[in-house]
Design a protein around this motif. Structure first.
Motif, PDB file in Angstrom:
ATOM      1  N   ALA A 182      46.596  27.597  46.047  1.00 31.21           N
ATOM      2  CA  ALA A 182      46.726  29.052  46.196  1.00 31.21           C
ATOM      3  C   ALA A 182      45.917  29.950  45.124  1.00 31.21           C
ATOM      4  O   ALA A 182      46.146  29.147  43.919  1.00 31.21           O
ATOM      5  CB  ALA A 182      48.205  29.624  46.212  1.00 31.21           C
TER       6      ALA A 182
ATOM      7  N   GLY B 134      43.735  33.694  44.133  1.00 28.91           N
ATOM      8  CA  GLY B 134      43.388  34.913  44.507  1.00 28.91           C
ATOM      9  C   GLY B 134      43.221  35.800  43.426  1.00 28.91           C
ATOM     10  O   GLY B 134      43.151  35.446  42.055  1.00 28.91           O
TER      11      GLY B 134
ATOM     12  N   SER C 299      44.685  43.553  46.333  1.00 27.84           N
ATOM     13  CA  SER C 299      44.334  42.066  46.219  1.00 27.84           C
ATOM     14  C   SER C 299      44.077  41.129  47.314  1.00 27.84           C
ATOM     15  O   SER C 299      44.188  41.467  48.652  1.00 27.84           O
ATOM     16  CB  SER C 299      45.784  41.571  45.519  1.00 27.84           C
ATOM     17  OG  SER C 299      46.843  41.719  46.452  1.00 27.84           O
TER      18      SER C 299
ATOM     19  N   ASP D 138      45.038  37.212  48.511  1.00 27.13           N
ATOM     20  CA  ASP D 138      45.759  35.894  48.260  1.00 27.13           C
ATOM     21  C   ASP D 138      45.196  34.900  49.357  1.00 27.13           C
ATOM     22  O   ASP D 138      45.380  34.989  50.565  1.00 27.13           O
ATOM     23  CB  ASP D 138      46.951  36.105  48.324  1.00 27.13           C
ATOM     24  CG  ASP D 138      47.371  37.127  47.212  1.00 27.13           C
ATOM     25  OD1 ASP D 138      47.623  36.829  45.854  1.00 27.13           O
ATOM     26  OD2 ASP D 138      47.454  38.470  47.400  1.00 27.13           O
TER      27      ASP D 138
ATOM     28  N   THR E  57      45.100  30.335  50.417  1.00 23.51           N
ATOM     29  CA  THR E  57      45.545  28.952  50.391  1.00 23.51           C
ATOM     30  C   THR E  57      44.713  28.165  50.969  1.00 23.51           C
ATOM     31  O   THR E  57      44.170  28.410  52.061  1.00 23.51           O
ATOM     32  CB  THR E  57      46.887  28.679  50.844  1.00 23.51           C
ATOM     33  OG1 THR E  57      47.011  28.943  52.137  1.00 23.51           O
ATOM     34  CG2 THR E  57      48.056  29.512  50.066  1.00 23.51           C
TER      35      THR E  57
END
Length: 337
Positions: free
Chosen positions: A42, A44, A327, A329, A331
């Motif tokens: 993950a 970000g 933001s 994010d 994966t």
């Protein structure tokens, strides 16, 4: 004649059955099972109008940028191990300009309950020692470094304020739309002040149905948190620093920081990997107690006297503020496929 026709039909059926038995039978072949890959990452980044941590600005109410990277290992679908690192831009009284976080833990899941246990380290490189005055009450030189770095409002701060916390979290998914959580953090030496710190909070989040914005792909949530920060007594660096600055005292055994409550509530909008979070944050720390806790280098001498803030400087670093954060994010196993 009729008997002969029936006999011929029976013979034809028998031959047809025999022929069918000799034909290859087409069978369904299931696809091979997808291999389970336990690894994931993950990561970000984001930009926020004000980096607020437990009701206290870490960026002097100015914008901050952040990024993180978190490798994960899924032992099973209900047990995850992880480590990670993050960085945020800050503005501390010791002139440290960056926070570097290193952390790790374990996330087990039991039905609707998701737990998270781990350790979080907060590192603040590039700091400089700032003292209220170059000498103590007896006129002795404190240190060559501190003697040349004095804050005019009498506040003091160590060169290195790095520390770590152990934490435990639990989140309960009530339904597809509602979730609540409990958080607990403890540090034996909060911000390297010598004072222990304990933070507990309760959270709640409502996620709107996906039909709210139709087929646009936009999601929405509303979330909030109420927490309390308990703090112990600092070491003598901060106590004698206040006395040395020429104010009332002394506090040879350090100063007792004020405990306080903090809360925030906000609304967020999501689209694919992006999120926009709009939030209100506040605490019940007075300007004087906030100054003693933060060593705010911008705090004016405005008569904000408290038991642990005899100099009278008052800080607005712990007051109400509006926060906007954008933001992304991702994966590796899902977002990048």
């Amino acid at each position: 004649m009729k008997t002969m026709i029936l006999a011929a039909a029976a013979l034809a059926m028998t031959a047809s059955s025999a022929l069918a038995a000799d034909m290859a039978v087409k069978t369904y072949k299931a696809p091979p099972p997808v291999a389970f890959d336990p690894w994931d990452i993950a990561f970000g980044a984001g930009v926020v109008s004000d980096y607020v941590f437990r009701g206290v600005t870490q960026s002097n109410h100015k914008p901050s940028v952040t990024a993180y990277f978190e490798p994960r290992y899924n032992v099973t679908k209900d047990l995850q191990l992880y480590v990670g690192s993050a960085v945020e831009s800050i503005s501390f009284a010791n002139r440290a300009a960056a926070e570097v976080d290193v952390y790790g833990g374990i996330r087990p899941t039991f039905g609707a309950f998701t737990f998270d246990f781990g350790v979080w380290g907060y590192l603040y490189p590039g700091g400089t020692c700032y003292y209220g005055a170059p000498t103590d009450t007896a006129g002795r030189l404190l240190s060559a470094e501190c003697a040349t770095n004095v804050l005019l409002n009498g506040n003091v701060m160590k060169k290195d304020v790095s520390f770590f916390e152990g934490f435990a979290k639990v989140n309960y998914t009530v339904s597809d739309n509602w979730a609540v959580g409990l958080n607990e953090f403890y540090s034996p030496n909060f911000l390297n002040t010598g004072a222990w710190g304990n933070y507990s909070s309760i959270t709640a989040k409502y996620t709107a149905p996906t039909t709210v914005f139709g087929a646009t792909g936009i999601g929405m949530y509303v979330s909030g948190e109420f927490g309390r920060q308990w703090l112990g007594t600092s070491d003598s660096f901060y106590g004698t620093g206040i006395a040395a600055a020429g104010f009332a005292g002394p506090f040879p055994n350090g100063i007792k920081y004020a405990d306080y409550n903090t809360w925030n509530i906000g609304v967020g909008f999501t689209y694919k990997v992006f999120a926009l979070d709009l939030r209100y944050s506040d605490s019940d720390l007075s300007k004087g107690n906030c100054n003693a806790f933060t060593s705010d280098f911008t705090a004016p001498l405005n008569g904000s006297f408290t038991n642990n803030n005899p100099g009278g400087a008052g800080s607005n670093w712990c007051g109400a503020t509006f926060i906007a954060k954008l933001s992304a994010d991702l994966t590796a196993m899902t977002s990048l496929k």
